[in-house]
Scaffold this motif. Sequence first.
Motif, PDB file in Angstrom:
ATOM      1  N   ASP A 174     -10.251   0.596 -19.364  1.00 44.02           N
ATOM      2  CA  ASP A 174     -10.860   1.043 -18.096  1.00 44.02           C
ATOM      3  C   ASP A 174      -9.830   1.751 -17.210  1.00 44.02           C
ATOM      4  O   ASP A 174     -10.121   2.741 -16.556  1.00 44.02           O
ATOM      5  N   ARG A 175      -8.615   1.206 -17.193  1.00 45.42           N
ATOM      6  CA  ARG A 175      -7.588   1.780 -16.319  1.00 45.42           C
ATOM      7  C   ARG A 175      -7.289   3.239 -16.699  1.00 45.42           C
ATOM      8  O   ARG A 175      -7.032   4.082 -15.847  1.00 45.42           O
ATOM      9  N   SER A 178     -10.007   5.478 -15.313  1.00 43.89           N
ATOM     10  CA  SER A 178      -9.789   5.696 -13.883  1.00 43.89           C
ATOM     11  C   SER A 178      -8.711   6.753 -13.669  1.00 43.89           C
ATOM     12  O   SER A 178      -8.853   7.649 -12.838  1.00 43.89           O
ATOM     13  N   CYS A 179      -7.635   6.644 -14.443  1.00 43.65           N
ATOM     14  CA  CYS A 179      -6.530   7.615 -14.281  1.00 43.65           C
ATOM     15  C   CYS A 179      -6.998   9.025 -14.552  1.00 43.65           C
ATOM     16  O   CYS A 179      -6.655   9.955 -13.817  1.00 43.65           O
ATOM     17  N   GLU A 264      -2.944   7.339 -11.310  1.00 46.81           N
ATOM     18  CA  GLU A 264      -2.900   6.500 -10.106  1.00 46.81           C
ATOM     19  C   GLU A 264      -2.002   7.142  -9.046  1.00 46.81           C
ATOM     20  O   GLU A 264      -2.335   7.147  -7.860  1.00 46.81           O
ATOM     21  N   ASN A 299     -11.899   2.988  -8.941  1.00 49.43           N
ATOM     22  CA  ASN A 299     -10.838   1.971  -9.030  1.00 49.43           C
ATOM     23  C   ASN A 299      -9.436   2.560  -8.975  1.00 49.43           C
ATOM     24  O   ASN A 299      -8.494   2.037  -9.598  1.00 49.43           O
TER      25      ASN A 299
END
Length: 369
Positions: A174-175, A178-179, A264, A299
Amino acid sequence: MDSQIIHVNNDGKAAYDIILSRDFAAFDYGNKDKRLCIVTDSNVAKYCLNDTVASLSRHFKDIITFTFDAGEENKNLETVQDLYAFLIENHFDRKCVLGALGGGVVGDLTGFAAATYLRGIPFIQIPTSLLACVDSSVGGKTGVDFRRYKNMVGAFNMPELVYMNTSLMATLPDREVSCGMAEVIKYGYIMDRDFLDIISQNSGALLAKDPEALGAIVKRCCECKKEVVEEDPYEKGRRAILNFGHTAGHAVEKAAGFKLNHGECVAIGMNAALYISENRGYISSSDREKALELMICFNLPVTVPKEIKSAPELSSALTNQALIDNMRSDKKTLDGNIRFVLLKETGEAFVCGDVSEDEINIALEVVLS
Ligand code: GLY
């Protein structure tokens, strides 16, 4: 989705195709007499190297694979040297091809090795992350970090083909999604405000890694990137708008010692650039708030997270002054002039070389708050 093709020109001539598909069925390299070395990292190797080799084997005389440890900290000349040694041991000559299977780190490093091994051998990009699909695999920027200076050593080197099998994104953490969304949102802010509505309306499907939703936004981002890199392939002018969020973003990325990943940091950097744009009266505070809401919905951090700021080994690197020093030593600012990409309005960006240190300080206070 049937496969879709986006043709990219370079210097006015057909250069390479981006093929967007949900499998490898549309892969076609043409000449089947070539040897391919697939370069990948330890994360990607686990979930799709064997299948990719199996899918591509009928297109090449033989395929060998080179895997390095995943992580930005390995995007360096040591890894490139290991790859050179591997290619020499395997008798790779100028007729052989490198294939970058992975995210931005793999694509940048492989493209750079291809530019320099034997003074240049062909390479293809097979991006597996959202970020690589929408940004780094397109446009021919390749390179590695040097002594923790990001992308300090590199070359413009156009791939022969960019093949996106979007089904590979189904297993992305998931991260990582998001990135990638940070770079997706970036296109909306710099050049296509209507795209922001599409992103926002499809947020659920995108976060759920729905292949159709991902395929549609990847396509739009590639169209945006094609438009910019065709106009300015070597970043002499307009291409620099693609660095929206990257001035403060790269500074934070370096300071955070790879604890935050690129997307991020771009989100945090976009907040800084939005703040300066708002302070100058180019965009309204509600424009900026909407932008932050969209990033938060995916996120993404818009300020440096507390746990990073409070890490004892990072606190001295995460100060205004240290971040400004990082900006001054970024490769984009070697003349000492820090350049920010600001918004004239939502959907239109420009490169600004006269942002004062006071303006930067206030924006950094916001992202370090
Ligand atoms: N990633 C920004 C560019 O390709 O110019």
